[in-house]
Enzyme design. Structure first.
Site, PDB file in Angstrom:
ATOM      1  N   SER A   1       0.835  -1.190   0.000  1.00  0.00           N
ATOM      2  CA  SER A   1       0.000   0.000   0.000  1.00  0.00           C
ATOM      3  C   SER A   1       0.876   1.248   0.000  1.00  0.00           C
ATOM      4  CB  SER A   1      -0.941  -0.050   1.209  1.00  0.00           C
ATOM      5  OG  SER A   1      -1.979   0.880   1.070  1.00  0.00           O
TER       6      SER A   1
ATOM      7  N   ASP B   1      -8.535  -6.622  -4.661  1.00  0.00           N
ATOM      8  CA  ASP B   1      -8.143  -5.296  -4.146  1.00  0.00           C
ATOM      9  C   ASP B   1      -8.688  -4.225  -5.089  1.00  0.00           C
ATOM     10  OD1 ASP B   1      -6.887  -2.977  -3.304  1.00  0.00           O
ATOM     11  OD2 ASP B   1      -4.886  -3.869  -3.194  1.00  0.00           O
TER      12      ASP B   1
ATOM     13  N   HIS C   1      -7.959  -5.261  -0.300  1.00  0.00           N
ATOM     14  CA  HIS C   1      -6.642  -4.645  -0.119  1.00  0.00           C
ATOM     15  C   HIS C   1      -5.913  -5.201   1.112  1.00  0.00           C
ATOM     16  CE1 HIS C   1      -3.620  -1.564  -0.487  1.00  0.00           C
ATOM     17  NE2 HIS C   1      -3.889  -1.065   0.690  1.00  0.00           N
ATOM     18  N   ASP C   2      -6.660  -5.467   2.165  1.00  0.00           N
ATOM     19  CA  ASP C   2      -6.065  -5.971   3.409  1.00  0.00           C
ATOM     20  C   ASP C   2      -5.358  -7.311   3.258  1.00  0.00           C
ATOM     21  OD1 ASP C   2      -6.252  -4.084   5.333  1.00  0.00           O
ATOM     22  OD2 ASP C   2      -7.967  -4.949   6.386  1.00  0.00           O
TER      23      ASP C   2
END
Lengths: 208, 389
Positions: free
Chosen positions: B163, B329, B362-363
């Site tokens: 990220s 994501d 995304h995590d």
């Protein structure tokens, strides 16, 4: 393991392609699978190799082997490479599965000083016989999928490929046809013999 | 009530005297920022794991994400929770602390011991607040480079981050190509997209709309914009997940009740979850830091810094890259990673790229993803062989 002793257990076309590559060259293998050819080239020819592979599993196997391989597609990802980025661009048993074989080959000849292409010959007598006698699309050991399952959407014969090379003004530096037992067809034979008895073909090309 | 306003602030001890290592730089070594401002004195908080080898060639720098910190593999001093990447960093893990010397520092502008808006401005004796200069991703990396100079590490074996951490990895390669042997940007992109800027702006406006924000001077007033910061976190948290993950975790299930209450209470588990995420976040994070760091991400556009051509950021680079994205994501979707890969190809750089199949959004880069772990391990192992480690 194939990884440990690639030559001994390798597909004949891979070995023949590896022999066409000069030592220490920069090579891009388009559709590199699990990285067998790139490993072979690194170990036996000392090449600086890169790869493109469609399947995640293949990419992961390559990365775990320490190869530089990106997940990508011959049809959509070759444009990003600059001219003359590699000494050789290899396309092994993949051109018949691309959407636009002509564009792919053009990019290969642009990116690499030389291109090496191997493909199954749809002009092989067994393919012809299958189609002629049964009236159905051939299913052979080499081409095992039915027409509705096959990823191979652009089959060609050796003569078709030669015609495309002429159209693209690509010069053939070497060409090999392999018969069904994987042995090279004698090179002094005329094209029609290759086209009939070659089950697969390997071409070493350069820009004309 | 969502969050009580009298919640304990981030302990001042973590802001200026963190429970980790700290490198302090005096007026003689200012941090020169992209905005033109200079910061001095300033400090950078960091953690280290493993042992630096004799020729100082086995250091891996881990860059943390927006609200991360230096406690990558050690208990967080505020929350008491394990480090945020303990599944990746440790003995025998993909980032193997038996082999590598692992560093992770808190970014400039944050609130866990590196100088940021919650820190005391030595010139005034007051917290910086909004008088703190705007910082960029490149400023974060410049601060890290000064930390490495301080530690006597000329070249990193690898820089790894997801990220915003991935943005720093890309910036490292662009700013200091000779100092990075291998780079792994994960779940990131070469720019912050319009959609991502939009989400950040919602978060910032939520903070600024909280009356307790006090124009950024809440620390002097002894209050905190906890509600605004919690709402910012709730909104952002949704972007870190995926519809599939939310459905799997919560569906439409109700929270400790059999029927809707015909009220605005948290009837649904997903509401209760988000409220909890918001509340727990404000205990550990400074609202102004959130403004500054989101802004730094918004400003990130690596191509713009190189004549509009991303490949120019990587011309002639020897660093070997491994780029990874996750299929679900939608904050940094796979095409962002492909743009990085295409630019690296155009620069004839050594690059591997894989999109990891995951429905966790995304995590996923923080979670247990065995294929991702195997990719990272394979890449770092082969790079280590090439580096003679």
């Amino acid at each position: 393991m194939a990884h440990d002793d690639p030559i001994a257990t390798q597909r004949v076309d891979l070995v023949l392609m590896a022999e066409m590559v000069e030592r220490g060259a920069r090579v891009l293998d388009v559709g590199c699978g699990d990285g067998t050819l790139l490993s072979l080239l690194a170990e036996r020819r000392g090449v600086d190799g890169r790869g493109i592979e469609l399947s995640r599993e293949g990419v992961n196997q390559c990365v775990a082997r320490g190869l530089s391989v990106v997940q990508g597609d011959a049809d959509t990802d070759l444009f990003a490479y600059p001219d003359d980025a590699f000494d050789y661009v290899i396309l092994s048993q993949t051109i018949q599965a691309t959407r636009r074989p002509r564009v792919v080959l053009e990019h290969m000849l642009r990116i690499g000083r030389r291109a090496i292409v191997s493909f199954p010959n749809f002009g092989h007598w067994r393919v012809r016989a299958d189609l002629a006698l049964s009236g159905r699309m051939p299913v052979t050991d080499n081409l095992p999928e039915s027409w509705y399952d096959t990823p191979n959407i652009h089959f060609c014969t050796i003569r078709d490929f030669v015609a495309l090379c002429n159209e693209l003004n690509a010069r053939t530096e070497r060409a090999l046809a392999l018969n069904s037992s994987g042995q090279p067809v004698r090179f002094n034979m005329p094209w029609w013999v290759w086209n009939l008895f070659g089950e697969q073909a390997v071409f070493l090309l350069r820009r004309g | 009530m969502l969050v009580s306003a009298d919640i304990a602030p981030v302990p001042a001890s973590q802001v200026d005297e963190p429970d980790s290592l700290v490198a302090r730089f005096g007026a003689d070594r200012p941090l020169v920022l992209d905005s033109g401002a200079t910061l001095a004195p300033w400090q950078i908080a960091y953690q280290s794991y493993g042992t630096l080898n004799a020729d100082r060639s086995n250091a891996i720098l881990i860059c943390h994400a927006l609200t991360g910190d230096q406690h990558v593999a050690s208990r967080n001093p505020i929350t008491g929770k394990p480090g945020w990447w303990e599944n990746i960093v440790g003995p025998g893990l993909p980032i193997d602390t038996d082999r590598f010397f692992v560093l992770c520092s808190n970014v400039i502008g944050s609130c866990m011991g590196t100088t940021g808006p919650a820190s005391l401005n030595a010139a005034t004796g007051e917290p910086w607040g909004l008088s703190f200069p705007l910082v960029t991703i490149r400023d974060m990396v410049r601060a890290q480079a000064m930390l490495l100079d301080h530690l006597g590490i000329a070249q990193l074996f690898a820089v790894v981050g997801g990220s915003m951490g991935g943005m720093q990895v890309l910036q490292w390669a662009a700013s200091y190509p000779d100092r990075v042997f291998a780079a792994m940007p994960i779940a990131t992109g070469p720019i912050h997209s319009a959609q991502n800027i939009a989400f950040h702006e919602v978060g910032r406006q939520a903070i600024m709309a909280d009356p307790d924000w006090r124009g950024g001077h809440y620390l002097q007033a002894g209050v905190r914009p906890a509600k605004g910061l919690a709402v910012a976190r709730m909104g952002a948290h949704i972007t870190y997940l995926s519809e599939a993950a939310l459905h799997r975790k919560f569906g439409r299930r109700l929270q400790d009740r059999d029927a809707p209450t015909f009220s605005f209470d948290a009837d649904f588990q997903v509401e209760s979850y988000l409220r909890y995420q918001g509340e727990s976040f404000v205990e550990r994070f400074d609202a102004n830091s959130y403004l500054y760091i989101t802004r730094a991400m918004d400003y990130f556009d690596l191509a713009a810094d190189h004549g509009g051509v991303l490949a120019n950021a990587f011309r002639g680079i020897k660093t070997r890259f491994c780029v990874a994205s996750f299929s679900s994501d939608w904050l940094f979707p796979t095409p962002n990673s492909r743009a990085i890969v295409h630019a690296l190809n155009a620069a004839a750089a050594s690059v591997s790229f894989v999109e990891i199949e995951s429905d966790k959004g995304h995590d996923a880069f923080l979670l247990d993803e065995p294929v991702f772990f195997a990719t990272m391990r394979g890449f770092l192992d082969s790079a280590a062989r090439a580096r003679g480690l």
